[in-house]
Design a protein around this motif. Sequence first.
Motif, short mmCIF file in Angstrom:
data_model
loop_
_atom_site.label_atom_id
_atom_site.label_comp_id
_atom_site.label_asym_id
_atom_site.label_seq_id
_atom_site.Cartn_x
_atom_site.Cartn_y
_atom_site.Cartn_z
N ALA A 86 66.66 41.17 61.02
CA ALA A 86 68.00 42.08 60.22
C ALA A 86 67.06 43.21 59.73
N LYS A 87 66.04 42.79 59.03
CA LYS A 87 65.39 43.97 58.18
C LYS A 87 64.82 45.12 59.38
N GLN A 88 64.10 44.47 60.29
CA GLN A 88 63.41 45.37 61.29
C GLN A 88 64.74 46.16 61.87
N ALA A 89 65.72 45.46 62.16
CA ALA A 89 66.76 46.18 62.96
C ALA A 89 67.24 47.49 62.03
N GLU A 90 67.27 47.13 60.76
CA GLU A 90 67.77 48.24 59.84
C GLU A 90 66.68 49.39 59.85
N GLU A 91 65.50 49.07 59.65
CA GLU A 91 64.38 50.14 59.70
C GLU A 91 64.30 50.81 61.04
N ARG A 92 64.50 50.20 62.16
CA ARG A 92 64.79 50.71 63.35
C ARG A 92 66.00 51.87 63.52
N ALA A 93 67.18 51.43 62.87
CA ALA A 93 68.33 52.40 62.91
C ALA A 93 68.01 53.55 62.07
N ALA A 94 67.36 53.17 61.04
CA ALA A 94 66.95 54.42 60.09
C ALA A 94 66.12 55.43 60.72
N ARG A 95 64.99 54.86 61.42
CA ARG A 95 64.16 55.88 62.08
C ARG A 95 64.81 56.67 63.32
N GLU A 96 65.78 55.97 63.94
CA GLU A 96 66.54 56.59 64.78
C GLU A 96 67.69 57.81 64.48
N ALA A 97 68.19 57.51 63.38
CA ALA A 97 69.02 58.56 62.72
C ALA A 97 68.16 59.49 62.46
N ALA A 98 67.00 59.40 61.65
CA ALA A 98 66.16 60.23 61.29
C ALA A 98 65.50 61.24 62.45
N ARG A 99 65.27 60.49 63.40
CA ARG A 99 64.95 61.32 64.69
C ARG A 99 66.14 62.23 65.20
N ALA A 100 67.19 61.59 65.31
CA ALA A 100 68.47 62.30 65.76
C ALA A 100 68.70 63.33 64.60
N ALA A 101 68.54 63.30 63.36
CA ALA A 101 68.58 64.41 62.73
C ALA A 101 67.61 65.73 62.80
N ARG A 102 66.43 65.18 63.03
CA ARG A 102 65.32 66.21 63.49
C ARG A 102 65.93 67.02 64.50
N GLU A 103 66.22 66.35 65.57
CA GLU A 103 66.57 67.06 66.95
C GLU A 103 67.74 67.92 66.63
N ALA A 104 68.72 67.54 65.84
CA ALA A 104 69.80 68.55 65.79
C ALA A 104 69.62 69.58 64.92
N GLU A 105 68.61 69.67 64.04
CA GLU A 105 68.01 70.53 63.30
C GLU A 105 67.32 71.56 64.21
N LYS A 106 66.49 70.97 65.17
CA LYS A 106 65.81 71.96 66.08
C LYS A 106 66.72 72.53 67.21
N ALA A 107 67.84 71.87 67.38
CA ALA A 107 68.81 72.61 68.27
C ALA A 107 69.54 73.65 67.67
N ALA A 108 69.76 73.72 66.43
CA ALA A 108 70.33 74.42 65.63
C ALA A 108 69.74 75.63 65.34
N ALA A 109 68.29 75.24 65.07
CA ALA A 109 67.31 76.51 64.92
C ALA A 109 67.13 77.16 66.12
N ALA A 110 67.08 76.45 67.14
CA ALA A 110 67.14 77.13 68.53
C ALA A 110 68.37 78.08 69.01
N GLU A 111 69.27 77.52 68.52
CA GLU A 111 70.66 78.38 68.77
C GLU A 111 70.71 79.56 67.87
N ASN A 112 70.27 79.51 66.71
CA ASN A 112 70.19 80.54 65.52
C ASN A 112 69.11 81.52 66.10
N ALA A 113 68.01 81.19 66.70
CA ALA A 113 66.85 82.17 66.92
C ALA A 113 67.25 83.25 67.85
N PRO A 114 67.75 82.91 68.97
CA PRO A 114 68.05 83.91 69.88
C PRO A 114 68.99 84.84 69.42
N ALA A 115 70.19 84.26 68.75
CA ALA A 115 71.20 85.14 67.90
C ALA A 115 70.54 86.27 67.20
#
Length: 137
Positions: free
Chosen positions: A102-131
């Motif tokens: 259960a602890k490993q599953a929680e850690e894995r979920a936290a890592r995936e959430a952090a990775r998704a947040a980083r990807e969302a930030e990169k996507a937002a930065a890429a959209e703002n840069a051409p504008a």
Amino acid sequence: MKTYTGLYIFAGSAKDEVLDQLIEKACGEITRVNGNVLSKEILGKKTFAHLMHKRDCGVYVRIRFEAEPAAITTLTNRYHLMEEVFRVQFTVVDLRREEKIAKQAEERAAREAARAAREAEKAAAAENAPAAEGTEA
């Protein structure tokens, strides 16, 4: 008391009302030997790999319960006398291992959430840069 998982295969039809009665009957046997039922999970109807005792399928149910180790022999003997119970298997639950999983599953979920947040930030930065570049030119 130890925690056990019982895997039951009920022969016959998978109708809900009949299955519920069979599950309650199995739980009644557990409480009869001073055990406590913790959870019940219906895994569904599954076909056997080959015919066994002229049966081709059964309904699988997992019941988690607490009981004394001596009660398992009594339960096994009682279930062998019940025609509705085709097979039954008991395993001891390792609580330390489950906590670790259960602890490993929680850690894995936290890592995936952090990775998704980083990807969302990169996507937002890429959209703002051409504008921003488009307004300067």
